[in-house]
Design a protein around this motif. Structure first.
Motif, mmCIF file in Angstrom:
data_model
loop_
_atom_site.group_PDB
_atom_site.id
_atom_site.type_symbol
_atom_site.label_atom_id
_atom_site.label_comp_id
_atom_site.label_asym_id
_atom_site.label_seq_id
_atom_site.Cartn_x
_atom_site.Cartn_y
_atom_site.Cartn_z
ATOM 1 N N GLY A 1 1.602 -5.476 6.613
ATOM 2 C CA GLY A 1 0.854 -4.295 6.305
ATOM 3 C C GLY A 1 1.637 -3.164 5.764
ATOM 4 N N TYR A 2 3.045 -3.218 5.673
ATOM 5 C CA TYR A 2 3.900 -2.128 5.515
ATOM 6 C C TYR A 2 4.362 -2.205 3.728
ATOM 7 C CZ TYR A 2 5.305 -1.929 10.201
ATOM 8 O OH TYR A 2 5.274 -1.942 11.692
ATOM 9 N N ARG A 3 4.612 -1.019 3.310
ATOM 10 C CA ARG A 3 5.158 -1.003 1.949
ATOM 11 C C ARG A 3 6.576 -1.187 1.995
ATOM 12 N NH1 ARG A 3 4.815 5.270 -1.237
ATOM 13 N NH2 ARG A 3 5.687 4.265 -3.272
ATOM 14 N N PRO B 1 0.819 -1.358 -0.118
ATOM 15 C CA PRO B 1 0.156 0.006 -0.118
ATOM 16 C C PRO B 1 0.775 1.060 -0.094
ATOM 17 C CG PRO B 1 -0.693 -1.475 1.806
ATOM 18 C CD PRO B 1 0.575 -1.926 1.297
ATOM 19 N N ASP C 1 0.107 4.114 0.862
ATOM 20 C CA ASP C 1 -0.238 4.885 1.964
ATOM 21 C C ASP C 1 0.210 4.279 3.396
ATOM 22 O OD1 ASP C 1 -2.111 3.140 2.141
ATOM 23 O OD2 ASP C 1 -3.686 4.366 2.675
ATOM 24 N N ALA C 2 1.064 3.265 3.132
ATOM 25 C CA ALA C 2 1.451 2.606 4.443
ATOM 26 C C ALA C 2 2.791 3.022 4.704
ATOM 27 C CB ALA C 2 1.657 0.986 4.288
ATOM 28 N N GLN C 3 3.349 2.728 5.902
ATOM 29 C CA GLN C 3 4.586 3.141 6.426
ATOM 30 C C GLN C 3 5.919 2.332 5.617
ATOM 31 O OE1 GLN C 3 6.185 2.323 10.434
ATOM 32 N NE2 GLN C 3 7.411 3.975 10.330
#
Length: 278
Positions: free
Chosen positions: A49-51, A19, A21-23
């Motif tokens: 869930g991180y980029r 994503p 918009d993820a960290q």
């Protein structure tokens, strides 16, 4: 494949998963490898869930086999070009071996002044200085690095096979389970790159004094290394790094080799996650 072009005309290959918009977590690979060396970590943190972002250093992997700029300043500037191109903010930068030197130079010179870096991690990293000098008597003698250059120039393929099969992953130790796949993958990554970049990179990772870089870093920084690292002796690396950093945390792993990111990913990945989320 995704590339950007630096101000001096070098095409830098990079991966950007997850994503937007993820960290972001930015991975910096070691010598003489590529972004592929981080695939296990990238998949792990992507699932959390991180980029995740990683690039091939100039002259390495799929990036341009240019004949100049094989030094820590250019390595850091190229990393900054990737960050700027993707407009990464609040990022965690993780570097292994030479990539740890790249992270230290990037954070000190480019990342902190722009507020783009949240945290950093140095894994089996080369700073502050590998080379034995009068001021660094515990370092590695120059003739060791000259030997690496000679071996590379005489037979890069054989030299790389010997490194991957032996000290890099600790496969020369009776306690380690040898993985043919890991050896082949290391060799594959190395042989993708430029012999010239690898030859000149030895000077970059061994003779660059990064004492001031480490002193300049203010963001929380995790220092990780195995005490059976046969490539970068931990007493002259991580134990000195932690004394120079303003906000560092040290983790030493008994018996772990230089390539512990691969051989002990089941331990290293959760420790990195705990640091990032702390």
């Amino acid at each position: 494949m995704t590339y950007l072009t630096t101000t001096d005309g070098v095409e830098i290959f990079f991966k950007d998963w997850g994503p937007k918009d993820a960290q972001p977590i930015v991975f910096h690979h070691g010598w003489p490898l590529s972004a592929d060396d981080w695939d296990t970590q990238m998949l792990y943190f992507l699932a959390k869930g991180y980029r995740v972002v990683a690039h091939d250093r100039r002259g390495h992997g799929r990036s341009s086999q240019i004949d100049s700029g094989h030094d820590m300043d250019h390595y850091a500037a190229d990393a900054s070009a990737v960050v700027e191109h993707l407009d990464l903010r609040n990022a965690v930068h993780i570097g292994h071996s030479t990539g740890g030197g790249e992270v230290a130079r990037y954070v000190a010179k480019f990342g902190q002044p722009q507020g783009r870096v949240a945290k950093a991690a140095l894994v089996s990293a080369v700073p502050p200085l590998m080379l034995q000098t009068e001021a660094n008597p515990g370092g590695t003698p120059l003739d060791v690095f000259d030997g690496l250059r000679t071996a590379l120039a005489n037979s890069r393929a054989g030299f790389f096979l010997d490194l991957a099969s032996g000290p890099f992953y600790g496969f020369n130790r009776p306690t380690e389970t040898v993985s043919d796949g890991v050896i082949r993958n290391w060799w594959r990554q190395g042989m993708m790159g430029s012999a010239l970049a690898h030859y000149e990179g030895i000077k970059a990772f061994s003779e660059t004094d990064q004492t001031e870089d480490l002193k300049t870093i203010t963001v929380p920084t995790l220092v990780m290394q195995g005490d059976d690292d046969q490539i970068v002796p931990y007493a002259d690396a991580s134990l000195r790094q932690i004394k120079l950093l303003q906000n560092g945390t040290l983790k030493i792993y008994p018996g772990f080799p230089h390539g512990m990111l691969t051989t002990h990913a089941d331990v290293i990945n959760p420790d990195l996650l705990a640091f990032i989320e702390s």
